[in-house]
Design a protein around this motif. Structure first.
Motif, PDB file in Angstrom:
ATOM      1  N   VAL A 279      -3.808   5.983   2.361  1.00 20.33           N
ATOM      2  CA  VAL A 279      -4.097   4.693   1.754  1.00 20.33           C
ATOM      3  C   VAL A 279      -4.258   3.653   2.866  1.00 20.33           C
ATOM      4  O   VAL A 279      -3.473   3.599   3.805  1.00 20.33           O
ATOM      5  CB  VAL A 279      -2.978   4.278   0.775  1.00 20.33           C
ATOM      6  CG1 VAL A 279      -1.691   3.974   1.506  1.00 20.33           C
ATOM      7  CG2 VAL A 279      -3.428   3.075  -0.031  1.00 20.33           C
ATOM      8  N   PRO A 280      -5.353   2.888   2.831  1.00 21.63           N
ATOM      9  CA  PRO A 280      -5.581   1.921   3.910  1.00 21.63           C
ATOM     10  C   PRO A 280      -4.469   0.872   3.926  1.00 21.63           C
ATOM     11  O   PRO A 280      -4.039   0.398   2.885  1.00 21.63           O
ATOM     12  CB  PRO A 280      -6.926   1.284   3.542  1.00 21.63           C
ATOM     13  CG  PRO A 280      -7.147   1.608   2.111  1.00 21.63           C
ATOM     14  CD  PRO A 280      -6.419   2.872   1.831  1.00 21.63           C
ATOM     15  N   ASP A 281      -3.959   0.583   5.106  1.00 18.37           N
ATOM     16  CA  ASP A 281      -2.890  -0.399   5.253  1.00 18.37           C
ATOM     17  C   ASP A 281      -3.312  -1.397   6.319  1.00 18.37           C
ATOM     18  O   ASP A 281      -3.492  -1.038   7.479  1.00 18.37           O
ATOM     19  CB  ASP A 281      -1.599   0.319   5.645  1.00 18.37           C
ATOM     20  CG  ASP A 281      -0.435  -0.663   5.752  1.00 18.37           C
ATOM     21  OD1 ASP A 281      -0.703  -1.888   5.730  1.00 18.37           O
ATOM     22  OD2 ASP A 281       0.709  -0.205   5.843  1.00 18.37           O
TER      23      ASP A 281
ATOM     24  N   THR B 284      -0.782  10.354  -1.402  1.00 15.41           N
ATOM     25  CA  THR B 284      -1.749   9.248  -1.325  1.00 15.41           C
ATOM     26  C   THR B 284      -1.436   8.345  -0.144  1.00 15.41           C
ATOM     27  O   THR B 284      -2.333   7.886   0.559  1.00 15.41           O
ATOM     28  CB  THR B 284      -1.651   8.361  -2.588  1.00 15.41           C
ATOM     29  OG1 THR B 284      -1.362   9.195  -3.679  1.00 15.41           O
ATOM     30  CG2 THR B 284      -2.931   7.595  -2.793  1.00 15.41           C
ATOM     31  N   THR B 285      -0.124   8.121   0.076  1.00 13.09           N
ATOM     32  CA  THR B 285       0.252   7.101   1.058  1.00 13.09           C
ATOM     33  C   THR B 285      -0.248   7.480   2.456  1.00 13.09           C
ATOM     34  O   THR B 285      -0.465   6.605   3.286  1.00 13.09           O
ATOM     35  CB  THR B 285       1.782   6.959   1.118  1.00 13.09           C
ATOM     36  OG1 THR B 285       2.324   8.234   1.462  1.00 13.09           O
ATOM     37  CG2 THR B 285       2.327   6.543  -0.225  1.00 13.09           C
TER      38      THR B 285
ATOM     39  N   ALA C 276       1.052   5.602 -15.279  1.00 14.63           N
ATOM     40  CA  ALA C 276       0.186   4.873 -14.351  1.00 14.63           C
ATOM     41  C   ALA C 276      -0.264   5.778 -13.210  1.00 14.63           C
ATOM     42  O   ALA C 276      -1.448   5.884 -12.895  1.00 14.63           O
ATOM     43  CB  ALA C 276       0.922   3.667 -13.806  1.00 14.63           C
ATOM     44  N   ALA C 277       0.711   6.499 -12.623  1.00 16.05           N
ATOM     45  CA  ALA C 277       0.378   7.383 -11.507  1.00 16.05           C
ATOM     46  C   ALA C 277      -0.606   8.453 -11.973  1.00 16.05           C
ATOM     47  O   ALA C 277      -1.591   8.768 -11.322  1.00 16.05           O
ATOM     48  CB  ALA C 277       1.648   8.034 -10.988  1.00 16.05           C
TER      49      ALA C 277
ATOM     50  N   PRO D 111       0.815  -1.217   0.000  1.00 15.16           N
ATOM     51  CA  PRO D 111       0.000   0.000   0.000  1.00 15.16           C
ATOM     52  C   PRO D 111       0.845   1.263   0.000  1.00 15.16           C
ATOM     53  O   PRO D 111       0.493   2.250  -0.624  1.00 15.16           O
ATOM     54  CB  PRO D 111      -0.814  -0.115   1.299  1.00 15.16           C
ATOM     55  CG  PRO D 111      -0.153  -1.165   2.101  1.00 15.16           C
ATOM     56  CD  PRO D 111       0.530  -2.072   1.145  1.00 15.16           C
TER      57      PRO D 111
ATOM     58  N   ASP E 125       1.027   5.270  -4.303  1.00 11.59           N
ATOM     59  CA  ASP E 125       1.157   6.472  -5.129  1.00 11.59           C
ATOM     60  C   ASP E 125       1.399   6.084  -6.581  1.00 11.59           C
ATOM     61  O   ASP E 125       1.527   6.932  -7.445  1.00 11.59           O
ATOM     62  CB  ASP E 125       2.315   7.343  -4.617  1.00 11.59           C
ATOM     63  CG  ASP E 125       3.542   6.500  -4.375  1.00 11.59           C
ATOM     64  OD1 ASP E 125       3.670   5.466  -5.049  1.00 11.59           O
ATOM     65  OD2 ASP E 125       4.354   6.859  -3.513  1.00 11.59           O
ATOM     66  N   GLY E 126       1.461   4.777  -6.828  1.00 12.57           N
ATOM     67  CA  GLY E 126       1.504   4.302  -8.207  1.00 12.57           C
ATOM     68  C   GLY E 126       2.793   4.646  -8.919  1.00 12.57           C
ATOM     69  O   GLY E 126       2.892   4.598 -10.127  1.00 12.57           O
TER      70      GLY E 126
ATOM     71  N   GLU F 201      -2.614  -1.016 -17.071  1.00  7.33           N
ATOM     72  CA  GLU F 201      -2.479  -0.571 -18.445  1.00  7.33           C
ATOM     73  C   GLU F 201      -2.025   0.867 -18.673  1.00  7.33           C
ATOM     74  O   GLU F 201      -2.842   1.739 -18.849  1.00  7.33           O
ATOM     75  CB  GLU F 201      -3.808  -0.777 -19.202  1.00  7.33           C
ATOM     76  CG  GLU F 201      -5.062  -0.648 -18.357  1.00  7.33           C
ATOM     77  CD  GLU F 201      -5.327   0.735 -17.807  1.00  7.33           C
ATOM     78  OE1 GLU F 201      -5.342   1.657 -18.621  1.00  7.33           O
ATOM     79  OE2 GLU F 201      -5.476   0.877 -16.584  1.00  7.33           O
TER      80      GLU F 201
ATOM     81  N   HIS G  65       2.842  12.757  -5.502  1.00 14.56           N
ATOM     82  CA  HIS G  65       2.171  11.457  -5.513  1.00 14.56           C
ATOM     83  C   HIS G  65       2.237  10.767  -4.163  1.00 14.56           C
ATOM     84  O   HIS G  65       1.364   9.978  -3.814  1.00 14.56           O
ATOM     85  CB  HIS G  65       2.770  10.569  -6.599  1.00 14.56           C
ATOM     86  CG  HIS G  65       2.256  10.870  -7.969  1.00 14.56           C
ATOM     87  ND1 HIS G  65       0.949  10.648  -8.327  1.00 14.56           N
ATOM     88  CD2 HIS G  65       2.867  11.412  -9.054  1.00 14.56           C
ATOM     89  CE1 HIS G  65       0.776  11.022  -9.590  1.00 14.56           C
ATOM     90  NE2 HIS G  65       1.922  11.498 -10.046  1.00 14.56           N
ATOM     91  N   HIS G  66       3.284  11.084  -3.350  1.00 11.51           N
ATOM     92  CA  HIS G  66       3.402  10.414  -2.049  1.00 11.51           C
ATOM     93  C   HIS G  66       2.224  10.719  -1.132  1.00 11.51           C
ATOM     94  O   HIS G  66       1.950   9.964  -0.208  1.00 11.51           O
ATOM     95  CB  HIS G  66       4.702  10.827  -1.362  1.00 11.51           C
ATOM     96  CG  HIS G  66       5.926  10.219  -1.999  1.00 11.51           C
ATOM     97  ND1 HIS G  66       5.983   8.907  -2.381  1.00 11.51           N
ATOM     98  CD2 HIS G  66       7.120  10.768  -2.348  1.00 11.51           C
ATOM     99  CE1 HIS G  66       7.164   8.659  -2.929  1.00 11.51           C
ATOM    100  NE2 HIS G  66       7.867   9.777  -2.936  1.00 11.51           N
TER     101      HIS G  66
ATOM    102  N   ARG H 280      -8.459  10.659  -2.672  1.00 11.30           N
ATOM    103  CA  ARG H 280      -8.703   9.318  -3.200  1.00 11.30           C
ATOM    104  C   ARG H 280      -9.189   8.372  -2.106  1.00 11.30           C
ATOM    105  O   ARG H 280     -10.072   7.562  -2.312  1.00 11.30           O
ATOM    106  CB  ARG H 280      -7.426   8.771  -3.827  1.00 11.30           C
ATOM    107  CG  ARG H 280      -7.605   7.488  -4.619  1.00 11.30           C
ATOM    108  CD  ARG H 280      -6.300   7.069  -5.249  1.00 11.30           C
ATOM    109  NE  ARG H 280      -5.651   8.223  -5.908  1.00 11.30           N
ATOM    110  CZ  ARG H 280      -4.377   8.229  -6.288  1.00 11.30           C
ATOM    111  NH1 ARG H 280      -3.605   7.187  -6.068  1.00 11.30           N
ATOM    112  NH2 ARG H 280      -3.872   9.290  -6.887  1.00 11.30           N
ATOM    113  N   HIS H 281      -8.607   8.508  -0.899  1.00 13.95           N
ATOM    114  CA  HIS H 281      -8.936   7.522   0.140  1.00 13.95           C
ATOM    115  C   HIS H 281      -9.802   8.115   1.248  1.00 13.95           C
ATOM    116  O   HIS H 281      -9.915   7.563   2.328  1.00 13.95           O
ATOM    117  CB  HIS H 281      -7.658   6.940   0.716  1.00 13.95           C
ATOM    118  CG  HIS H 281      -6.825   6.253  -0.329  1.00 13.95           C
ATOM    119  ND1 HIS H 281      -7.211   5.077  -0.921  1.00 13.95           N
ATOM    120  CD2 HIS H 281      -5.656   6.611  -0.920  1.00 13.95           C
ATOM    121  CE1 HIS H 281      -6.296   4.715  -1.814  1.00 13.95           C
ATOM    122  NE2 HIS H 281      -5.356   5.637  -1.840  1.00 13.95           N
TER     123      HIS H 281
ATOM    124  N   SER I  56      -9.020   2.036 -17.702  1.00 10.92           N
ATOM    125  CA  SER I  56      -9.824   2.170 -16.477  1.00 10.92           C
ATOM    126  C   SER I  56     -10.350   3.595 -16.352  1.00 10.92           C
ATOM    127  O   SER I  56     -11.484   3.818 -15.956  1.00 10.92           O
ATOM    128  CB  SER I  56      -8.979   1.810 -15.259  1.00 10.92           C
ATOM    129  OG  SER I  56      -7.859   2.653 -15.212  1.00 10.92           O
TER     130      SER I  56
END
Lengths: 456, 195, 1015
Positions: C815-817, C811-812, C903-904, B42, B46-47, B57, C808-809, C868-869, C950
């Protein structure tokens, strides 16, 4: 083959839903397009921009529209619209010279959201719309009107419908239209109607696969010819220009066979072209009647003669080279060049040309036959088998007097969409190169009206 | 109202016998039961570098999935029959083997053709036209415009096949039908069960 | 003026309270004997007999009623009360003005002293004779009082009332017609219930029809309570009471059944619903001998609801009714039951003949209902159906037909399973006689039928499993065969090309493990073992077999067997150095068994013995052999196995284990490089191990030590992303659970994890990540607010300068852990998400407004990363401010910032889209003003290749909600544009996206542009 069709322009803004048919004005450089959004859009042939939207008159798709010919329209444009709501509308507008495209582009741009729904959304628009007056609505048909046409030679309007009938309306003073005929011989939807350029003869094509010709007999309209042969719905019929014969070029140094042919054609008058769901395009020719000057004694029996005069015989003279792989929805026969353009479900536009066939066929037989014919008497049969012979030879193959060939072919003319209509129109934009230059106007399911130039 | 049905007691195909992509798919791709237990990271959510993200994809490496007969079938098999609360698939009105996709006929053309043969529940089914119309409308709305949709009655299964075929093949009639509220409602009810 | 005159004035002025006061005053006078009853009555005379004004007469009675009501007990003597009673009744005979008031007066009198039966009878008779029919009184309140009075009489003076009826046969008809035409629900509620007294207690045989009609007139109830109904009477209340009346006595049957069945043909589904429920009630309440007369008629009517289902629930109700009939007879007698079942069986058999059809399916359902109704019925139905069914089965070659028949059989068996659970010891002989043939046939089907015959084999599989679970119908030998066959399916079915029969087969095997555990142990398990050799050549793994085997652990009965075999298998695999892939697979299987299976529990806690038996050996083996190159996956799995077993154990148990384990847990004195490798090797295990431990187990000093280690490896360069991710999680865990909040900052400083330091300019990416990890631990814990806030600030301040990587970090943080969970004894603040939202979001949205185009992406990414979370409920209040930036994130393209990986980038868009999805679901109104840009952006997000599949799919899902959730006129203008642009999506490269496109386009096409009046 090198394609001679070039995309010149796309009328803008395009309709957001299917468009059915576009009709060029008889003398003004404008175009009327019948749209499934219940409107007619008027585009300029000068800059291909939308000039106005005519709406509010119909409850369902407008399937077809037609201009009244210049003769007798005294400074006023008259447009007839036929709709799936089973009614036809007559619209009028004074020709005040403001019809040319004077760059109202941006504002049109805003409009394409509402797909030009009836009644523009701002004041200026209103007044613009106001110039088109909804004169009268013609009710009578039981179901969708598929096509309509004004007669070039008389104040007559023909409409046809899924109710299997063709109606002929006579225009009287003060927006009165009187039904002069309701013709019901067809066994299925009547898909299209077209008038003879010089006679009061109407042609109609139908879901019953037949083409019928109609004419006034004494004071009753009736079917004077039945043209069978198509193996699918007949989507479109059109007559050749009055002097289409001259498209073949000079009448000088023709060989015997060709002279006979020209002679026969002149007697027969303009031909008729039809296209169908069976993917074929056929050309039909009238079999002329000899009018022997009758000995006095025989005048006593007019009825027979009248009958013989009334009923006409038409034969399939030629079949155009097969270029379409799906139903052919429309053909257009240039009055100026005699060229034929066709289009349909496969999204192709194809142009055909008729030429004296290079190989002179077995001419003598015809010659003799012709002599025999001019010998008068009961000419019918001979005439037939002559035509029959010609017919054999003349569908683009070696040996005919004339032959048709494809001179241009273009795929995906409206992206991947079906094309519902194609028609020759006089070119009016700045790019015009020669006097009498013609463009092709195609109308498609993608809602677009596209203009194409043709080069030889 | 039961009485005037054309076929009160049609044979029903068991759902699990209906063709479905899941079944025809090669099992190699099938997700393992333990995949769910594989370590997850998890804090890489941050992907940026997590395996799961990179596998999601990056739009470039998508190998295209062509529209095939099964996909067409899935679009129409869930249409419900106007007189039974059953799907055309389970009534065998539409069958996978009666669907054909013909590629463009020339290199220059981009037009493909989908042909669907419809099998009425009885040869006298008065609703054949409506069913055909439903199938036609569904496909015209759901397939990209480069497809021409030909819906016909399977030869020898209906007394009125000729007439029906001609009607369904007539774009003008179909267009007009779709402007007729009452017909539209019938069709919409049939299509309501297509998710 | 006399009280009565004052009262009349007040009453005239409609002043209720005023009037009541006066009445009360009079009452007190009577009580104080300052006023004699006789004088009161005489004072009434002129008004109560007022010639020409009815309302005066009525009001004077009301006065009397109110006075009596205001009197305490014992004020009026017995004969005073009788006198008043006669007075009131007397005047009713001459004058029905104030009938309601009279009723109230009588109710009040009765409250002051019970009546003798002759009085009670007189009251009822007077009303029925003089105020008949009640509907002549237009005021509901008047009628209501009367209804109450009569309800009271029927409740308290049962015998007296019955005598009335017994002595006078005319009485009943008058009494029944008395209520005719009552419409008011309040009154009806009472009437329906009071009528049940005569219905059930009196001999009303002669009047049954009138009595029934008088209530059935109201069927079906169509009453809809007004929106603000003060009396809260629902139509369901009325329906229930009416149903009780209809079902009250068997005498009603001759009228009830024909009329109900007639109404069953109604076209209104609601009527049919009511009818079916009424029928059920009648069947349940009428006597069996009565039902006997109608059973066949009922069958003939009810069957159609099943044979030609109109609405599923109607079919269900009909089946209930049919079952009730069977149940009714089961303890009543052979004859009626036979009479009832004969036609049913006959017809079902007929339908089975042309199985499979809509109606053979229906027949199956009917049989299921009847068999399930009672043992006797089950026996007869089985006897009647099964012979025919098997004759048909053997007589037909058509697999389709056989499948149809099996499905019917399965319905019968399923019903038996249910029955034997409800009535243990039910004798299933009838089924038993055929069970053998059945199971043989189905086993044959499973073995030899073409694999393409999915439904046929599915039906057989279900059948086999069901027969095994009906106790005693199968012989041991048959059970053995059944188990073997299913085991074989599980082990040897090739999945290629046909339906996935393995999954149901595995379920079937589990259910068998429940019913016949020994057989499964003795026959299936060995079979599995054969498929699981100790070593396999190459990397091939019998994954399918392992998965199936692990799933068997879901049955408590054989859990132990499964895990034990797996453990041994793993051990021997180790010894013989089987492929790592195989060893992993076995580990996974064990983990699966413990996670999803049913291990033994001692009062709710998983048995601690498993630790010594499974976790410990696995763990020590693993940790010790550093030699083998590190296997993060194995470490992770072993860690989780230990975690599951360990975490719910007591502190005592845990610390014992902990200190016992320390010697192999703690790093040896190896050289630096091996230390690093070892760390990588063990950390995943440690993560789960420490996650399992309760806070008390590890002491402060150790914590600091641990943190130091992790800090070192967290900050060191060149770890695999997985390895560093694991370390970071461990950091968050330690900070959250073991570090003491009071000394937090000190600890962090000491261990080199002080966020301010970590986030200094030019700090390494590793440092930044560590900072996020620490902050997360604190954030979730919620104990040191000030510190957390400060750290959060410094993280946010990074954004102004940083590229999107840092962004991007964010999110962490949320993010559920699974590691940070209550089960793992972590400190989880209930509000940390809300807190973070309140602190971070305003700053971000503000920053976005002012940010330079270059900075903007970073802020947008951080924002969507946080959102997001977050549960929608938290962000919905701020939706108005969030919408604009979120719309902007949809414009982000990888090109907007080269450093951000595709992807990110997709993840950012996805989160924005998910929020729009919820917003459209829950508060579309908030998005209304953005309709135009929302639609455009969503359309743009459906474009490939800039958007991943997606994202495209999600965008289409949102777009599909727009026409459904927003106001029609708001979206109609976009209809054509959208419908048109969606044409492109119909040709999307991805099938899944095309699916969404179709749904979306349908939604927009469904949007009525209006404007057409219909022909």
């Amino acid at each position: 083959m090198p394609t001679h069709l070039t995309h010149l322009a796309t009328c803008s803004p395009a309709c957001t839903t299917r468009t059915w048919l576009s009709a060029p004005h008889p003398h003004l450089p404008i175009l009327a397009t019948a749209c499934s959004d219940k409107t007619v859009r008027i585009y300029s042939l000068r800059d291909f921009r939308q000039l106005s939207t005519i709406g509010g008159g119909h409850k369902r798709s407008i399937r077809s529209c037609a201009w009244k010919g210049s003769t007798g329209s005294k400074g006023e444009s008259v447009l007839a619209t036929g709709s799936f709501d089973a009614s036809a509308g007559i619209w009028r507008r004074w020709e005040d010279g403001r019809v040319s495209g004077d760059g109202r582009g941006e504002r049109e741009g805003e409009r394409d959201f509402t797909g030009g729904l009836a009644g523009g959304e701002n004041g200026a628009e209103e007044e613009e719309e106001d110039e088109w007056r909804f004169a009268v609505i013609l009710d009578g048909h039981d179901s969708e009107i598929k096509s309509l046409a004004f007669a070039p030679t008389a104040p007559l309007l023909a409409t046809c419908s899924r109710d299997k009938s063709v109606w002929i309306w006579e225009e009287l003073e003060g927006d009165n239209f009187e039904t002069v005929a309701v013709l019901q011989e067809h066994g299925g939807d009547v898909k299209c109607v077209a008038w003879h350029p010089s006679e009061e003869v109407l042609a109609s094509g139908s879901y019953d696969d037949d083409v019928r010709l109609w004419r006034e007999d004494v004071d009753d309209w009736a079917c004077c010819a039945l043209l069978s042969g198509h193996e699918g719905t007949v989507w479109w019929v059109e007559f050749e220009g009055a002097d289409g014969i001259y498209a073949l070029g000079s009448q000088e140094e023709l060989n015997e066979e060709q002279r006979v042919y020209v002679d026969a054609r002149l007697k027969a008058g303009p031909r008729l072209i039809s296209c169908s769901d069976d993917m074929t395009i056929r050309i039909w020719r009238r079999v002329p009647k000899e009018k022997p000057e009758l000995p006095a004694g025989q005048i006593k029996t007019p009825s027979i003669w009248k009958n013989r005069d009334f009923e006409e015989e038409w034969v399939e003279e030629a079949r155009l080279p097969q270029a379409h792989e799906r139903p052919v929805y429309c053909v257009s026969w240039s009055r100026k060049t005699g060229r034929v353009a066709s289009t349909g479900s496969d999204g192709k536009i194809v142009v055909y040309e008729e030429k004296w066939s290079r190989a002179a066929g077995v001419a003598n037989g015809d010659g003799d036959g012709d002599v025999a014919m001019s010998g008068g008497g009961d000419a019918g049969p001979d005439m037939e088998d002559i035509t029959a012979k010609k017919l054999k030879g003349s569908d683009g193959h070696k040996g005919g007097v004339t032959e048709w060939s494809v001179v241009a072919e273009l795929e995906n003319t409206h992206d991947v969409f079906e094309v519902n209509h194609v028609i020759w129109a006089p070119r009016a934009d700045k790019g015009k190169r020669i006097e009498d230059e013609e463009v092709l106007v195609s109308t498609g399911d993608d809602g677009e009206v596209k203009i194409w130039t043709f080069d030889t | 109202m039961e009485a005037d049905k054309d076929n009160v007691n049609p044979t029903i195909i068991n759902p699990s016998d209906l063709p479905s992509r899941r079944r025809s798919a090669p099992t190699a791709k099938r997700a393992g039961l333990f995949d769910a237990l594989a370590p997850a990271y998890p804090s890489l959510a941050d992907g940026l570098s997590s395996p799961e993200a990179s596998s999601s994809e990056p739009s470039s490496d998508e190998e295209p999935e062509e529209i095939d007969e099964q996909e067409v079938y899935d679009l129409i098999s869930t249409i419900s029959d106007p007189e039974h609360p059953l799907s055309l698939g389970s009534l065998g009105v539409v069958k996978l083997e009666d669907i054909a996709i013909l590629p463009p006929t020339s290199a220059r053309s981009r037009i493909s053709t989908v042909t669907v043969l419809v099998t009425p529940t009885t040869s006298a089914c008065s609703l054949t036209t409506v069913i055909g119309l439903g199938v036609k409308v569904r496909l015209v709305n759901a397939l990209p415009p480069r497809f021409r949709v030909d819906v016909r009655i399977k030869p020898g299964t209906s007394s009125t096949a000729g007439e029906v075929n001609k009607q369904l093949g007539d774009k003008e009639r179909v267009a007009a039908a779709m402007e007729n509220k009452s017909l539209v409602n019938v069709v919409n009810n049939m299509l309501a069960t297509c998710e | 003026m006399s009280d009565v005159q004052l009262y009349l004035l007040e009453a005239n002025a409609n002043n209720k309270t005023g009037a009541l006061e006066i009445a009360a005053r009079t009452a007190t006078k009577l009580q104080q004997r300052t006023l004699k009853l006789i004088d009161l009555v005489t004072s009434l005379e002129p008004h109560i007999n007022d010639k020409d004004n009815g309302s005066i007469r009525a009001n004077s009675v009301a006065y009397l009623a109110d006075v009596i009501a205001a009197l305490p007990l014992k004020v009026l003597s017995m004969q005073e009360r009788r006198l008043l009673c006669d007075f009131i009744l007397g005047r009713l005979e001459g004058d029905t003005e104030g009938v309601g008031a009279s009723a109230r007066a009588l109710l009040a009198l009765e409250a002051l002293g019970k009546w003798d039966s002759s009085t009670a009878q007189k009251v009822l008779r007077t009303f029925v004779n003089n105020t008949h029919p009640l509907r002549q009184f237009k005021l509901q309140t008047e009628r209501y009082a009367v209804v109450q009075l009569i309800d009271l009489l029927l409740a308290k003076y049962r015998d007296a009332m019955r005598e009335l009826h017994d002595e006078d046969h005319e009485f009943m008809s008058g009494f029944i017609s008395y209520w005719e035409g009552e419409k008011d629900p309040r009154n009806l509620m009472i009437i329906f219930s009071l009528l049940q007294v005569p219905m059930t207690e009196w001999d009303v045989h002669a009047h049954a029809q009138d009595l029934f009609d008088s209530v059935f007139n109201y069927f079906p109830i169509t009453f809809k309570p007004p929106p603000d109904d003060p009396y809260g009477i629902t139509s369901q209340d009325l329906k229930n009471r009416l149903r009780d009346c209809i079902a009250a006595i068997s005498d009603f049957a001759p009228y009830a059944f024909p009329q109900l069945l007639d109404k069953l043909d109604s076209t209104s589904m609601n009527t049919k619903r009511d009818v079916l429920q009424a029928l059920q009630a009648c069947i349940a309440d009428y006597e069996a001998k009565t039902i006997n007369l109608y059973s066949v008629t009922l069958w003939d009517a009810l069957k159609f609801e099943v044979l030609n289902v109109q609405e599923e629930d109607l079919a269900e109700e009909a089946l209930k009714a049919l079952a009730l009939i069977a149940a009714k007879f089961s303890d009543y007698g052979e004859g009626p039951l036979n009479a009832y079942l004969r036609p049913v069986i006959k017809e079902c058999n007929e339908h089975l003949e042309d199985a499979p059809t809509k109606q053979s399916e229906a027949a199956g359902r009917i049989l299921h209902a009847l068999v399930g109704s009672a043992p006797q019925a089950a026996d007869k139905v089985s006897k009647g159906i099964l012979p025919v069914l098997f004759a048909l089965y053997n007589g037909s070659e058509s697999i389709t037909k056989r499948r149809g028949l099996l499905e019917a059989l399965n319905q019968i068996t399923a019903a038996h399973v249910k029955l034997t659970e409800q009535h243990p010891g039910t004798d299933c002989r009838a089924l038993q006689t055929f069970a053998g043939d059945a199971v043989d046939a189905m086993i044959r089907a499973l073995i030899s039928a073409p694999k393409s015959e999915v439904s046929f084999r599915m039906a057989s599989l279900t059948g086999v499993a069901q027969l095994v679970s009906v106790p005693g119908v199968l012989s041991d030998k048959q059970i053995d065969q059944a188990v073997d066959t299913v085991t074989n399916l599980v082990l040897h079915e090739q999945l290629q090309g046909h339906g996935d029969i393995r999954t149901p087969a595995i379920q079937a095997l589990s259910s068998m493990a429940l019913n016949v555990p020994q057989t499964v142990r003795d026959r299936s398990v060995p079979a599995f073992m054969v498929e699981l050799p100790d070593v396999l050549e190459g990397n091939s793994v019998p994954a399918a077999v392992l998965e199936a085997f692990a799933q068997l652990a879901s049955e408590r009965q054989i859990f132990e067997t499964v895990v034990l075999r797996l453990k041994n298998k793993l051990r021997s695999a180790r010894h013989q150095a089987a492929s790592r892939a195989y060893q992993r697979a076995l580990l996974f299987a064990i983990l699966y068994a413990f996670t999803f299976g049913s291990p033994a529990r001692d009062d709710g806690v998983i048995r601690s013995a498993y630790y010594a038996d499974y976790a410990e050996p696995l763990a020590s083996d693993f940790v010790k052999d550093v030699s083998s190159e590190t296997d993060l996956v194995a470490a992770d799995v072993v860690g989780r196995i230990s975690n599951i077993i360990l975490r719910s154990q007591s502190v005592h148990f845990q610390s014992t284990m902990y200190h016992k384990n320390l010697e192999w847990l703690s790093p040896g004195e190896d050289a630096a490089d091996t230390a690093k490798q070892r760390a990588e090797h063990v950390t995943p295990f440690l993560l789960y191990y420490y996650a399992a431990m309760r806070p008390g187990v590890v002491d402060a000093a150790e914590v600091v030590g641990l943190l130091k280690q992790q800090a070192v490896s967290a900050l060191s360069v060149g770890n695999s992303s997985q390895a560093s991710a694991t370390t970071l999680r461990l950091v968050s865990l330690l900070v959250n659970k073991f570090a003491n909040p009071k000394t937090m900052q000190a600890i962090l400083a000491e261990t080199g994890l002080e966020v301010d330091t970590l986030t200094r300019d030019g700090s390494s990416p590793q440092a930044v990540q560590a900072a996020f990890a620490v902050t997360k631990g604190l954030l979730v814990q919620g104990k040191s607010g000030a510190l957390t806030t400060r750290y959060l600030q410094s993280l946010l301040s990074l954004l102004s300068t940083s590229d999107s990587t840092t962004a991007h970090h964010f999110t962490t943080l949320l993010v559920p852990d699974e590691i940070l969970s209550k089960e793992n004894h972590c400190l989880i603040s209930g509000l940390y998400k809300q807190k973070l939202f309140n602190q971070a979001i305003p700053l971000l949205t503000a920053a976005i407004r002012t940010a330079t185009p270059l900075q903007k992406p970073a802020y947008l990414i951080a924002l969507s990363g946080l959102l997001r979370h977050l549960p929608y409920s938290i962000l919905s209040p701020s939706l108005a401010t969030l919408t604009p930036p979120l719309l902007q994130t949809l414009d982000l393209t990888s090109t907007s910032d080269i450093t951000s990986p595709a992807a990110a980038d997709q993840a950012v868009k996805t989160s924005a889209l998910i929020i729009f999805e919820s917003a459209l679901m829950h508060d579309p109104s908030l998005l209304a003003e953005h309709t135009s840009s929302l639609v455009t952006r969503l359309l743009n997000s459906t474009a490939s290749p800039t958007n991943g599949a997606s994202v495209r799919a999600k965008a289409l899902q949102c777009l599909a909600l727009v026409p459904r959730q927003l106001k029609r006129e708001a979206v109609v203008p976009y209809r054509r544009q959208v419908v048109r642009r969606l044409l492109a999506c119909l040709d999307d490269g991805r099938r899944s996206v095309r699916g969404e496109a179709v749904r979306c386009r349908t939604a927009w096409l469904g949007l009525d542009e209006g404007g057409e009046e219909e022909d």
